[in-house]
Motif scaffolding. Structure first.
Motif, PDB file in Angstrom:
ATOM      1  N   VAL B 617      50.662  16.276 -26.615  1.00 47.99           N
ATOM      2  CA  VAL B 617      51.378  15.032 -26.900  1.00 47.99           C
ATOM      3  C   VAL B 617      52.072  14.525 -25.636  1.00 47.99           C
ATOM      4  O   VAL B 617      51.974  13.345 -25.290  1.00 47.99           O
ATOM      5  N   LEU B 618      52.737  15.435 -24.910  1.00 46.98           N
ATOM      6  CA  LEU B 618      53.456  15.022 -23.704  1.00 46.98           C
ATOM      7  C   LEU B 618      52.515  14.404 -22.686  1.00 46.98           C
ATOM      8  O   LEU B 618      52.805  13.393 -22.067  1.00 46.98           O
ATOM      9  N   LEU B 619      51.361  15.022 -22.532  1.00 45.94           N
ATOM     10  CA  LEU B 619      50.378  14.541 -21.565  1.00 45.94           C
ATOM     11  C   LEU B 619      49.885  13.156 -21.957  1.00 45.94           C
ATOM     12  O   LEU B 619      49.798  12.248 -21.121  1.00 45.94           O
ATOM     13  N   ALA B 620      49.583  12.999 -23.248  1.00 43.82           N
ATOM     14  CA  ALA B 620      49.118  11.692 -23.724  1.00 43.82           C
ATOM     15  C   ALA B 620      50.200  10.638 -23.486  1.00 43.82           C
ATOM     16  O   ALA B 620      49.901   9.513 -23.068  1.00 43.82           O
ATOM     17  N   LEU B 621      51.465  11.029 -23.692  1.00 44.45           N
ATOM     18  CA  LEU B 621      52.561  10.092 -23.464  1.00 44.45           C
ATOM     19  C   LEU B 621      52.687   9.749 -21.982  1.00 44.45           C
ATOM     20  O   LEU B 621      52.883   8.594 -21.619  1.00 44.45           O
ATOM     21  N   ASP B 622      52.578  10.773 -21.137  1.00 45.21           N
ATOM     22  CA  ASP B 622      52.655  10.535 -19.688  1.00 45.21           C
ATOM     23  C   ASP B 622      51.598   9.527 -19.252  1.00 45.21           C
ATOM     24  O   ASP B 622      51.867   8.612 -18.474  1.00 45.21           O
ATOM     25  N   TRP B 623      50.402   9.719 -19.749  1.00 49.15           N
ATOM     26  CA  TRP B 623      49.303   8.846 -19.337  1.00 49.15           C
ATOM     27  C   TRP B 623      49.470   7.435 -19.883  1.00 49.15           C
ATOM     28  O   TRP B 623      49.163   6.449 -19.209  1.00 49.15           O
ATOM     29  N   THR B 624      49.979   7.367 -21.119  1.00 48.11           N
ATOM     30  CA  THR B 624      50.225   6.048 -21.702  1.00 48.11           C
ATOM     31  C   THR B 624      51.284   5.315 -20.872  1.00 48.11           C
ATOM     32  O   THR B 624      51.142   4.141 -20.555  1.00 48.11           O
ATOM     33  N   LYS B 625      52.331   6.074 -20.532  1.00 49.13           N
ATOM     34  CA  LYS B 625      53.430   5.547 -19.726  1.00 49.13           C
ATOM     35  C   LYS B 625      52.892   4.964 -18.419  1.00 49.13           C
ATOM     36  O   LYS B 625      53.241   3.864 -18.026  1.00 49.13           O
ATOM     37  N   ARG B 626      52.013   5.716 -17.761  1.00 49.96           N
ATOM     38  CA  ARG B 626      51.475   5.272 -16.483  1.00 49.96           C
ATOM     39  C   ARG B 626      50.627   4.017 -16.641  1.00 49.96           C
ATOM     40  O   ARG B 626      50.523   3.210 -15.726  1.00 49.96           O
TER      41      ARG B 626
END
Lengths: 638, 638
Positions: B617-626
């Motif tokens: 989830v964190l990774l998906a959020l990081d990528w979405t954020k970027r």
């Protein structure tokens, strides 16, 4: 925070889930409403009301940022500001502005004079505004003066940290409730929006006569930055109050490095305690957390520790039992949270008792040795044992703030600076004794009025030995106007007049007024060293700077400044998290509350006060994550 | 990654937004399809196909975790495992298991023997399984043996880092595309799921005769942990290949501390370069990023730097121009990414050329001084200048791996360990020369078969001086069965038989077979030191351990092991990110691809391979954020 939906997740029927959540909220509500030992029930907001207000506030905050997200994303997508640079210079060349010498000799050393920050030189001839610091005050100025330089300044922000830190949530970062990165925002990003220039350098000295700030760049080299207007917002540092061993053996919680250190240290202590070779005594010492200072920082750190320990940690550390762990707050006053209403102190102490957090009051810490804190019971009777030792694995020191070396240097230079604990400013935030210099936030304190002098003056003006109600009214009005902090003590004039008119002759003579002034002076305290004060001062400074931008001459500036209203602090309420999804709130004037409603209000308010969309979204995500998830108990070093 | 929706955000009509995005994808697609210098078009997957596959994979991955979220949250909410501890002991007391002495004397020092980790002693008499390490291999074992101890082991995991690190994404953490915390998962959490015990201790030595592991706890004290089965998965360390100054002046990228350091250093170099006192020469040096080693780590770091520099950094650092910044890869081989197909190397080099990333090939680094790297051009002709210097602000060293001290100590002890660069294991991952010890991941290498010996044996068995097709087939089958790594070179038996039957007599004699064996030997290489290999080995070990759990006797174990198939590595494809939303993929057998499709495939695959829901989830959020946001260019110190 507990994984609040955990129970309902075992069943997947949406109905069952709804019920589960409802049940939980009801039980929460009832615990919130349950009476705590408060001196007067009237003086507290009803908890149910706080709950409703909190929920509404949280909801509004949460939807607001979603809306602002679209607005800001659209704003940011517009990209570069719409003006065209006039001429380009080789970046960073000293002497870019011919109005200043390339170098100057200070104390026998030749230092470069930096006049150009960034390749764009369109604004280079405008008045120079230098802001020292990147905390609440400085950021608030930048946020409220979008397009600062277009307004007539060449703005330079100088700070050794290139980010703004949302300090009130630092205790949350010590356990990972929020991630460190969610609390910081790049100062260059904030500067970009207001067209200010940033430079990573620490303020070393101000040469008031030359109108130059001496700074040390991140590479250790000194240089000078000229200013026309200077705003000092460098904050304060932790105060050890001369207790030996604090710096060596305890840790402060002031910057993001402290939070990271505490998080790593917490996990390492747990890992060490879990080793099969660790003795029981050593284990208890490693898992003893001692907090010196019962203010909001200390209380919130204790609350975070409670949440952390009682949720996952015991599960993932089967080698340890909860009796191995202890949390102790050592407070010198009668109560913790002693700047809040007494009702709140009692509520928090009640909660901490329930949570097995030890609160030691009336205790003066005498020294901090490696792994052992020593304190003296101030109330011990003669002959009683009065000195106690507490072994600790981590000791947090959060007892108060003191002057930075830089600030001390400035205060010592200026004769008019009498207050040796902060830079004294007038109620318009002007540093006393120098021209064009302002100070705000934790490094500054607003002078209190010499009311007796003003009253005497009015006696002289009226030529009488006593004042009638009308004259009294106008004298008080002039005091309140110049010193807004007196307002709350001097309102209800009719009552005041009657109260101090001891001989009931409908006039106040000098003796009667002296009593009034004396009692009012006692009530006047300095503004607290909080984010809220610095933020409001920044907003005030921004408004003033925007106005002054169109009045170039020094005399004109002075005239404009004097017509502007003085700074008036509006207390919006103090919060403190106390653990287990509960917070306490003090709105001032005896209006207080505590519980889950205050917790929602607290989070909603902090969400609303974020300086950027990025941190707002990250924070909301962190909190959502915690609602469902567990703590991350890994401990990567640095 | 560029903020891909940025353009469409300026308009709020959903239609306009859709068009904006569509246009962007089309232009992207066309750049993806544009031919690159590839040796043969047949050998590459069509880029359009990769794009479609990538998009599908990414979509599936993204929805998969949402589904898994519910499942895992439900799982976790169930809480404690459903068995009841039989008896409780004081935690960590040495001597809890009376089958072992409380202490033992090793090299003259009396060390405690730790037999109990955690208060639950229900499993204490079961066979002891000790796993060293918390990387890909160890975590894969734990993940694939849920309820390990219920299967018959008392499992202890020993590692100096109490988290698992998703190493392939480390380069992303150096700029903040992903946050460090998104790449790590608590090993205690992973252990909890498989009922294993964890202890933060570094392996120091293995006393094979005593069946004891000697470890150093996080507090520095030595103790012994007995084992019945031992799995070594301690990984490797960076190899400097004896080049002087590497450890002092360059930085590796192996752990989360390295990523944090590089991120902080990157920003600090930019801040220092932006100071008005920094000279042009110094500025160029500070912003020169040199990478020694053109493997995936080096290439991805360069790609991340490119993204970082070309998106926001120049905007927030108006003092710097892009000509101040340089990124250089120094590679000793002919091409970068030389373990990939040549088509990919060329594609990546083409891209880097377009991105102004310098690629120096055939260069051997001779020394690294503070701020200067020196290399020698291997192809320089006699008389030509062959030694060059590159000044740098950051030097990343990622040229290959070497043996840890611990591993070296074990290899030196055992006579049968001939390979001095790793622990040699047979194709069933058993350490050669000792009983009950396994090794996997970067610290291990699988022995290659002595095929000539096997062939000679079959000649002896058949009693003839040449083999007909049927006998040949059975000999090869037995080789492939024992050494699956030979399979790809020995498939298509009919062709092989005809090719090496030089005299065309339908039989292979010793000379002819010797040629075949020799050529096959040359093709056999060790498995690459990748996460993929370690993960598959862990899965294999888990299956084996689960089977062995029900066969307690040593002879029984041996019999079961021999019936189990040997480890067979299946190459699922290698990825490397090359910057600007492009990745390259090598599926093996000449099937390659590059571009945005491969980028989606890359991210989808990494999302699918996360060890926990949390990091996914964190990774998906990081990528979405970027995708929407910008880089965070603040630089808090550790």
């Amino acid at each position: 925070m507990r994984p609040i939906f955990a129970k309902s997740w075992t069943s997947f029927s949406p109905l069952a889930r709804g019920v589960g959540r409802g049940r939980w909220q009801v039980s929460r509500l009832s615990s919130t409403i349950s009476p705590v030992a408060a001196p007067s029930t009237k003086s507290r907001l009803s908890s149910a009301r706080v709950l409703v207000v909190g929920a509404v506030f949280f909801g509004v905050g949460a939807t607001l940022w979603a809306g602002e997200a679209f607005y800001l994303a659209a704003e940011e997508a517009k990209g570069e500001p719409s003006y065209v640079p006039v001429n380009k210079a080789t970046p960073g060349v000293p002497g870019a502005d011919p109005a200043y010498p390339k170098t100057m000799t200070i104390n026998g050393e030749e230092l470069p004079v930096a006049t150009c920050f960034g390749s764009d030189m369109a604004d280079i001839n405008k008045p120079r505004l230098v802001i020292l610091g990147s905390g609440w005050g400085a950021t608030s100025i930048l946020k409220h003066t979008q397009d600062l330089d277009a307004n007539g300044y060449y703005t330079v922000v100088l700070s050794p940290t290139n980010y703004f830190l949302f300090t009130p949530l630092l205790p949350e970062a010590t356990t990972g409730t929020t991630e460190c990165r969610s609390l910081i925002e790049s100062i260059r990003k904030i500067c970009f929006r207001s067209r200010a220039h940033y430079c990573e350098a620490a303020a070393q000295d101000v040469h008031f006569d030359l109108k130059m700030v001496e700074v040390i760049g991140v590479d250790g080299r000194h240089f000078l930055v000229p200013y026309d207007k200077l705003v000092i917002g460098v904050g304060a540092m932790n105060n050890t109050f001369g207790v030996p061993g604090v710096r060596e053996n305890a840790r402060f919680l002031k910057d993001i490095q402290d939070a990271r250190y505490l998080r790593h240290k917490l996990m390492t202590n747990f890992e060490t305690a879990a080793l099969p070779t660790t003795s029981e005594e050593e284990r208890k010492r490693l898992l003893s957390f001692v907090i010196a200072g019962g203010g909001p920082t200390g209380v919130e750190y204790a609350a975070e520790l409670y949440d952390f320990l009682h949720e996952d940690l015991m599960k993932y550390f089967p080698d340890l039992t909860s009796s191995d762990v202890s949390v102790t707050i050592v407070q010198s006053a009668d109560h913790i949270l002693n700047t809040f209403s007494e009702a709140i102190s009692l509520y928090a102490e009640e909660r901490f008792k329930k949570h097995n957090i030890n609160v030691v009051t009336n205790a003066r810490v005498t020294k901090v040795d490696p792994g052992v804190l020593t304190y003296r019971n101030k109330n011990a009777k003669a002959g009683e044992v009065d000195t106690f030792e507490i072994p600790f694995g981590i000791c947090l020191w959060s007892t108060g703030i003191g002057l930075r070396d830089f600030t001390k240097r400035l205060v010592d230079k200026i004769d008019m600076q009498k207050n040796k604990r902060a830079i004294e400013v007038d109620s318009r935030l002007r540093m006393k004794g120098v021209e064009g210099v302002y100070a705000l936030g934790d490094c500054a304190t607003i002078e209190n009025p010499n009311m007796m002098e003003i009253v005497k003056q009015s006696f002289v003006e009226t030529g009488k030995d006593s004042l009638d109600y009308d004259t009294f009214q106008s004298v008080i009005a002039s005091i309140v106007d110049r010193f807004p902090q007196t307002a709350m003590h001097l309102e209800k004039l009719q009552n005041l007049f009657e109260k101090y008119d001891l001989d009931k002759n409908r006039r106040l003579d000098m003796t009667e007024i002296a009593v009034l002034v004396d009692e009012t002076n006692k009530k006047l305290t300095s503004l607290p060293a909080t984010a809220q004060v610095a933020r409001q001062q920044g907003e005030y400074m921004a408004k003033k700077l925007n106005k002054l931008a169109w009045t170039p001459s020094a005399e004109g500036s002075m005239a404009v400044e004097n017509t502007l209203k003085p700074f008036n602090y509006k207390h919006l309420g103090s919060f403190s998290y106390v653990g287990g999804d509960s917070a306490v709130i003090d709105l001032g004037g005896g209006r207080t509350g505590g519980g889950f409603g205050a917790f929602l209000l607290w989070r909603g308010a902090y969400l609303a006060k974020q300086v950027s969309l990025r941190t707002r979204v990250l924070l909301a995500l962190d909190w959502t994550k915690r609602m469902f998830g567990r703590y991350d108990c890994s401990s990567p070093r640095s």
